[in-house]
Design an enzyme around this catalytic site. Structure first.
Site, PDB file in Angstrom:
ATOM      1  CD  GLU C  63      19.453 -17.859  20.569  1.00  0.00           C
ATOM      2  OE1 GLU C  63      19.952 -18.477  19.600  1.00  0.00           O
ATOM      3  OE2 GLU C  63      20.140 -17.459  21.534  1.00  0.00           O
ATOM      4  CG  HIS C 132      24.500  -7.638  23.362  1.00  0.00           C
ATOM      5  ND1 HIS C 132      25.184  -8.177  22.289  1.00  0.00           N
ATOM      6  CD2 HIS C 132      24.436  -8.639  24.276  1.00  0.00           C
ATOM      7  CE1 HIS C 132      25.522  -9.423  22.574  1.00  0.00           C
ATOM      8  NE2 HIS C 132      25.075  -9.724  23.763  1.00  0.00           N
TER       9      HIS C 132
HETATM   10  C1  LIG Z   1      22.496 -15.753  19.862  1.00  0.00           C
HETATM   11  C2  LIG Z   1      22.870 -15.398  21.242  1.00  0.00           C
HETATM   12  N1  LIG Z   1      22.188 -15.931  22.265  1.00  0.00           N
HETATM   13  C3  LIG Z   1      22.531 -15.624  23.528  1.00  0.00           C
HETATM   14  C4  LIG Z   1      23.561 -14.755  23.788  1.00  0.00           C
HETATM   15  C5  LIG Z   1      23.935 -14.394  25.222  1.00  0.00           C
HETATM   16  N2  LIG Z   1      25.205 -15.000  25.562  1.00  0.00           N
HETATM   17  C6  LIG Z   1      26.350 -14.317  25.507  1.00  0.00           C
HETATM   18  S1  LIG Z   1      27.685 -15.255  25.892  1.00  0.00           S
HETATM   19  C7  LIG Z   1      26.717 -16.597  26.166  1.00  0.00           C
HETATM   20  C8  LIG Z   1      27.331 -17.894  26.620  1.00  0.00           C
HETATM   21  C9  LIG Z   1      28.300 -18.395  25.651  1.00  0.00           C
HETATM   22  O1  LIG Z   1      28.858 -19.569  26.149  1.00  0.00           O
HETATM   23  P1  LIG Z   1      30.113 -20.169  25.424  1.00  0.00           P
HETATM   24  O2  LIG Z   1      29.885 -20.240  23.973  1.00  0.00           O
HETATM   25  O3  LIG Z   1      30.427 -21.436  26.115  1.00  0.00           O
HETATM   26  O4  LIG Z   1      31.262 -19.097  25.661  1.00  0.00           O
HETATM   27  P2  LIG Z   1      31.958 -18.650  27.025  1.00  0.00           P
HETATM   28  O5  LIG Z   1      31.234 -17.460  27.509  1.00  0.00           O
HETATM   29  O6  LIG Z   1      31.900 -19.786  27.956  1.00  0.00           O
HETATM   30  O7  LIG Z   1      33.349 -18.306  26.626  1.00  0.00           O
HETATM   31  C10 LIG Z   1      25.379 -16.308  25.952  1.00  0.00           C
HETATM   32  C11 LIG Z   1      24.287 -17.260  26.113  1.00  0.00           C
HETATM   33  C12 LIG Z   1      24.215 -14.187  22.685  1.00  0.00           C
HETATM   34  N3  LIG Z   1      25.187 -13.309  22.839  1.00  0.00           N
HETATM   35  N4  LIG Z   1      23.869 -14.546  21.438  1.00  0.00           N
END
Ligand SMILES: Cc1ncc(C[n+]2csc(CCOP(=O)(O)OP(=O)(O)O)c2C)c(N)n1
Ligand SMILES: Cc1ncc(C[n+]2csc(CCOP(=O)(O)OP(=O)(O)O)c2C)c(N)n1
Ligand SMILES: [Mg+2]
Ligand SMILES: [Mg+2]
Lengths: 360, 332, 360, 332
Positions: C63, C132
């Site tokens: 971000e 959230h």
């Molecule tokens: C700082 C932040 N940005 C965006 C999000 C929204 N978000 C939640 S899970 C996620 C994807 C995470 O991907 P990854 O790290 O690959 O984990 P996975 O869900 O695949 O296990 C996002 C973008 C968040 N929780 N925190």
């Protein structure tokens, strides 16, 4: 006061840290510059020599990361003290502070605690400009789960920092750089000043003046001058804006009917906004006149001193506002005010102390 | 920091026998499937990020940890919590929002904590967990123990700057940290190629002079072996390791359903990964070694099924927290 | 209204974006999920297909970094629109927003401008929990150089987003997720709703109610019920808390003598604090009764709905506060209030809409 | 993005002849020394981070840029601003806090902007400049030009996570960005070994599949050659480059003095670097090539000295901004 010494706030903070580190081996210091020769404006001087690199930890420039590191260590019962040379740098660490430091005790239903202290210094003067002089008190005051303390006197600063380090919750301490120069009597040894709200620093019945940090020093100067014109100010140090406990202010306004709040940060959406709102809610009928707020105007801090003439509230602008609030005729205050104006004009407006030769 | 003690003895998290670890994987699978199945009842009223398909990483890593070692996880924390020995009933009660939840219902499924077994925190903000684990490792060292801290995270999390800040710190101070990257190829509904340049993920460690291990994340033994080397380095004061495990999330990013139809990945890709199911692979190895047969498998499923059912019953019937407790624990 | 269609706020925001992208090739969209099948709760649906990957740019989870990228592009005259699925994620981007987006026009003495829009969505419901569901309006309202807009109705949301994208200054738009479901008549085509302060949404002389975003919807429901009891509320949408222009509110209180402010975020240090303070300063004598503020209590958002029964202000709590302010006897309001209570109890308190089946 | 134009012609920033570049370096040196000398007068009332000792990087990099290419710098921006063609009088007026300053006195020495010559921004928050440059590069590409953006930063700045976020973004989109790392070994008063694990700094690029070049930052020609390759890659759409240049800051971190006595570095180390002075090395090369002699050197110094003196006179005598302009330009 046999067991006190005259020292400035910077030295008092250093002493507090030293005492805590000596007493509790879990206390350690982290920050950019804590172990360097400048030692954060002297506030960590000598600690490296005394406690070593494992307890006076120099940091990479990675504010969000090392704040998380501190929180992780605190969760295991260590007691980290983070220091930022400017509040501005802590903007990078807000995710860790606002989410993990502030909320973990609550979210864990009380099982976890985060005994973390974060010292942040407000820059001012010598053309530091827009990104090295922000005073974001209200931003930190807004977050439940954090505590916020704004020290002013050397005696209290020492006791507040010790109390902060003893505290089991995350405490943000915002120090104004110019407050570092303020000198006072400081007791020897280990003592705490509780982090439990505002405190009265001068008693009076004519007007309530609430200020913190460097603005408290200006307010006290103003109060002296006002007294010469027969106006007795009730001066309250809003030393701990969070947890927010406005009762002392409300009670004071019940007596004086007049409220003047001075923010070290922005006037709009500042600590003063919450104070005025709380008083209006709880003691509207006591307000003889509309409350007044002073604080920084609604724009960034320019670097050039030419644009700063009216930027910071001063003892003079406080006098003017308080005198009007207290219905003091201009003639009555003019003499003492002028004398103070002459006195103040002796020092350039962009340095904290006669010995200061720039840069910060 | 004068001495180094082996904190809490060398007790492993659970039963590390081949069958014990299979049981642990199967248990996670059954619990997650039960959540998926019952989610539509609208009583688990919080987001759920299921770990189905990723069980081998959680179990393989935690098999090499002690109870006293620390784990910090993310939004997708169910498997880590369970593999580290977290209390199942407290987890289900948390998801149901009950007072008996591991956070008293305050956190929901993205905040599974059980510090009694070293499950320090799970955090829903991406990558927020990483420096916390580094700090835990720092504290473990300051305490004079040889404990290690592991943090799990996904392939999206490594895009956050704090990942590098955490690696730099851990590498600089040679802290006993395991950075466990569960690469399931997607961040929500966006594939790796749309988010990062193409290179082996282990190259991330090169930026920080850090050791790295890459292994098949659906191969329990491969995960264990890589983790064992990383743990040994950590306990020996040789610093952190980046562990890269490729795996696959079967269900939608958040919620109980399959979502191969919505267009971000293909059914064929999913079927390929499903064919390499980590639970089934582990079972097959046990069968080949003569350690598992149909009867044992059935008994195991019966036993676990009963445990799961009991946990759900417990959670559903448990009382909600008292409304007036809502203001407690902001400060101490 | 021949040329309007009924649509919800999410669809209106989508349409606004589409129109801006069609009209101005410099406009492009950046964010985590903008190009995925969920399309940020539908608000970017179809844009990828229409404008391609170069103008609907999926983002890595970084971000602070991509906010800086957007600022850099904006400085060269591009018009980026950033979207965060939760306000909470923007905490990581504050350094770029507070220092570079907000201050560059000022520091450059007007030579630079940063035509950036940042949409941030406030989560609520379905147990999203503490990290959230933060509504940090006041945090953004505090920063000079940013503009802040909080849309509520579909017609205005569309026009406000178009105005924001046209604006040469950085505009923060905080959308409450539950507002996305609010439906209304939306004109066809390109039009703007100026970002110039609060607007009156209902006229009345008995009590001034100021609210924004989702709380405005609750306030309007409350106002309907109050009207049935003969209480006419002057309802003001504090749609643009920054630049802060309280005049309409002050004037309203001059007529009603009664002020009720409802924050979507925390009550303490919220937008309401500044509003009450401004009114107390400018129209103290008009205040017949102490002003009242509603808002979130002083702790994080727990996940479990069992702890949320009194967390969010509702039409009912607004009715109660307004009725007391307006000195309405309980008997007079009891009937309509009860009818509304029955109506409201039909939907679980943790979902925004009858069709909603979780999770967000 | 349908066509690629060569924006603003191929005009270089200044005179790229050997003598022209030496002149540019010497000019920076003389200006910085004049600031150091006059700082005690207490009329330049803002922090100053002098570039003395680091001139070759600024001049070498900017020699390969066009006027229309963009530069984003840090707190230590004097040399970059001047090398990119920034107006000297406006710089001095800025440092003196005058209305004629490049920011009207509002920024001070850490905010030297002159977008007419592509000096887009300088930012005092460490690493804050990097994503701005990536965004500038994105905009240049969106405009359909083959322009590049360069960002200068120090060895401390690479510890901020946003450095990696910026590199990932630039590498993913193959943007024309030059990440120019001026490694002067210290972040304020802390050496590299206390902040980062030991590895070649160019390894940072490996995390992001990015090209890297390492060169002696006090060797003008080496800097130019490395930069030229990076610029070519950028203009050709081949993506960003990390440029690692070792150099040394002679004076204190912030302010006009020498500070080898305060204990964070040795006088010997300083003398070693001083012996390899980039300005003197360039002069020596010119002399060896018969392009510079004492008379020419003296003439150059006279000419530059006069320019510097004039700029100081201008800045000192220029009016301050009007007090009532302070509220202007918060919004448009
Ligand atoms: C700082 C932040 N940005 C965006 C999000 C929204 N978000 C939640 S899970 C996620 C994807 C995470 O991907 P990854 O790290 O690959 O984990 P996975 O869900 O695949 O296990 C996002 C973008 C968040 N929780 N925190
Ligand atoms: C985010 C942030 N943290 C800390 C600082 C204080 N600070 C200013 S310059 C500096 C050191 C920068 O070191 P480096 O990047 O190597 O640049 P150099 O000064 O050596 O040119 C620090 C820590 C800052 N300006 N911003
Ligand atoms: Mg993933
Ligand atoms: Mg450096």
């Amino acid at each position: 006061m046999a067991d006190t010494r005259l020292m400035n706030v910077a030295a008092a903070l250093r002493e507090a840290t030293d005492l805590c580190m000596a007493r509790d081996p879990r206390v350690f210091v982290m920050g950019e510059g804590v172990a360097d020769p400048k030692a954060i404006f002297g506030t960590t001087a000598g600690l490296l020599e005394r406690y070593g690199r494992d307890r006076v930890m120099e940091m990479p420039i990675a504010e969000n990361g090392f704040t998380g590191v501190a929180i992780g260590a605190a969760l295991l019962g260590r007691r980290p003290l983070i220091i930022h040379q400017r509040v501005d740098f802590a903007l990078l660490a807000l995710e860790q502070l606002v989410n993990n430091a502030a909320k973990t005790r609550y979210v864990s239903n009380g099982r976890h605690r985060v005994p973390l202290v974060v010292r942040m210094i407000v820059g001012r003067g010598w053309g530091q400009g827009p990104a090295h002089s922000q005073s974001l008190d209200a931003l930190f005051a807004m977050i439940p789960g954090l505590k916020l303390v704004l020290p002013t006197t050397a005696r209290e600063a020492k006791g507040q920092l010790i109390a902060a380090i003893e505290d089991d919750d995350p405490v943000m301490m915002i120090e104004h750089r110019w407050v570092h120069y303020a000198t006072g009597h400081v007791p020897e040894g280990y003592y705490t000043v509780p982090l439990d709200g505002p405190r009265r620093v001068r008693e009076g019945g004519d007007v309530t003046i609430v200020a913190t940090s460097y603005m408290l020093l200006e307010a006290l100067r103003a109060a002296d001058t006002l007294a010469q014109a027969g106006v007795q100010a009730d001066v309250i140090d809003m030393a701990v804006p969070r947890p927010f406990r406005p009762q002392l202010v409300v009670d004071s306004v019940r007596r004086t009917g007049r409220l003047l709040c001075i923010d070290t940060g922005f006037r709009l959406f500042g600590i003063g906004a919450e104070l005025v709102a709380s008083v209006a809610e709880q003691a509207l009928g006591s307000l003889a006149k509309p409350p007044v707020r002073l604080g920084l105007p609604d724009h960034p801090t320019p670097s050039t001193r030419a644009l700063l003439t009216d930027f910071y509230p001063t003892a003079l602008s406080i006098i003017d506002a308080a005198a009007e609030l207290a219905d003091v005729p201009v003639e009555r205050i003019a003499g003492p005010r002028e004398a103070l104006a002459v006195e103040l004009s002796k020092l350039p407006m962009d340095v904290p102390h006669p010995t200061f030769r720039g840069p910060f | 920091m004068t001495r180094t003690t082996t904190s809490g003895g060398a007790a492993t998290v659970g039963d590390n026998s081949p069958l014990g670890l299979y049981r642990s994987m199967l248990r996670i699978r059954l619990i997650e499937e039960a959540i998926a199945e019952r989610y539509a009842e609208q009583e688990m009223r919080c987001p759920v990020h299921l770990s189905i398909g990723q069980e081998a990483v959680a179990v393989g890593v935690c098999a090499e940890l002690r109870r006293t070692d620390k784990v910090v996880s993310t939004h997708r924390c169910h498997a880590h919590y369970l593999a580290k020995g977290g209390d199942l009933k407290a987890m289900m009660a948390e998801i149901y929002g009950k007072a008996a939840g591991c956070c008293g219902g305050r956190g929901g499924s993205m905040h599974l904590f059980d510090d009694d077994v070293g499950m320090l925190l799970s955090l829903p903000i991406v990558a927020s967990c990483m420096p916390i684990a580094v700090g835990a490792a720092l504290a473990l060292r300051q305490e004079g123990t040889d404990g290690v801290a592991a943090t799990f995270f996904g392939d999206g999390s490594i895009e956050e700057g704090v990942f590098h800040e955490s690696m730099n710190f851990a590498a600089l101070h040679r802290l006993p940290v395991l950075f466990v990257l569960e690469n399931n190829l997607y961040s929500c509904y966006t594939g790796l190629a749309d988010r990062q340049p193409d290179r082996p993920l282990a190259d991330l460690a090169k930026a920080h002079a850090m050791a790295a291990e890459t292994a098949d994340g659906n191969d329990l033994e491969a995960v264990r072996a890589a983790t064992a080397r990383a743990v040994a380095r950590g306990r020996a004061g040789e610093g952190p390791t980046l562990l890269v495990f490729d795996t696959y999330r079967w269900r939608e990013h958040c919620g109980p359903n399959y979502d191969n139809d919505i267009g971000y990945r293909t059914e064929a890709e999913f079927q390929g990964w499903k064919a390499g199911c980590p639970v089934e692979r582990t079972a097959a190895a046990l069968r080949a070694a003569g350690l598992l047969d149909e009867a044992l498998e059935a008994a195991l499923r019966r036993e676990l099924g009963a445990e799961v059912a009991e946990a759900f019953d417990f959670a559903r019937n448990a009382p909600f927290p008292a409304a007036d407790s809502v203001k407690d624990h902001v400060y101490g």
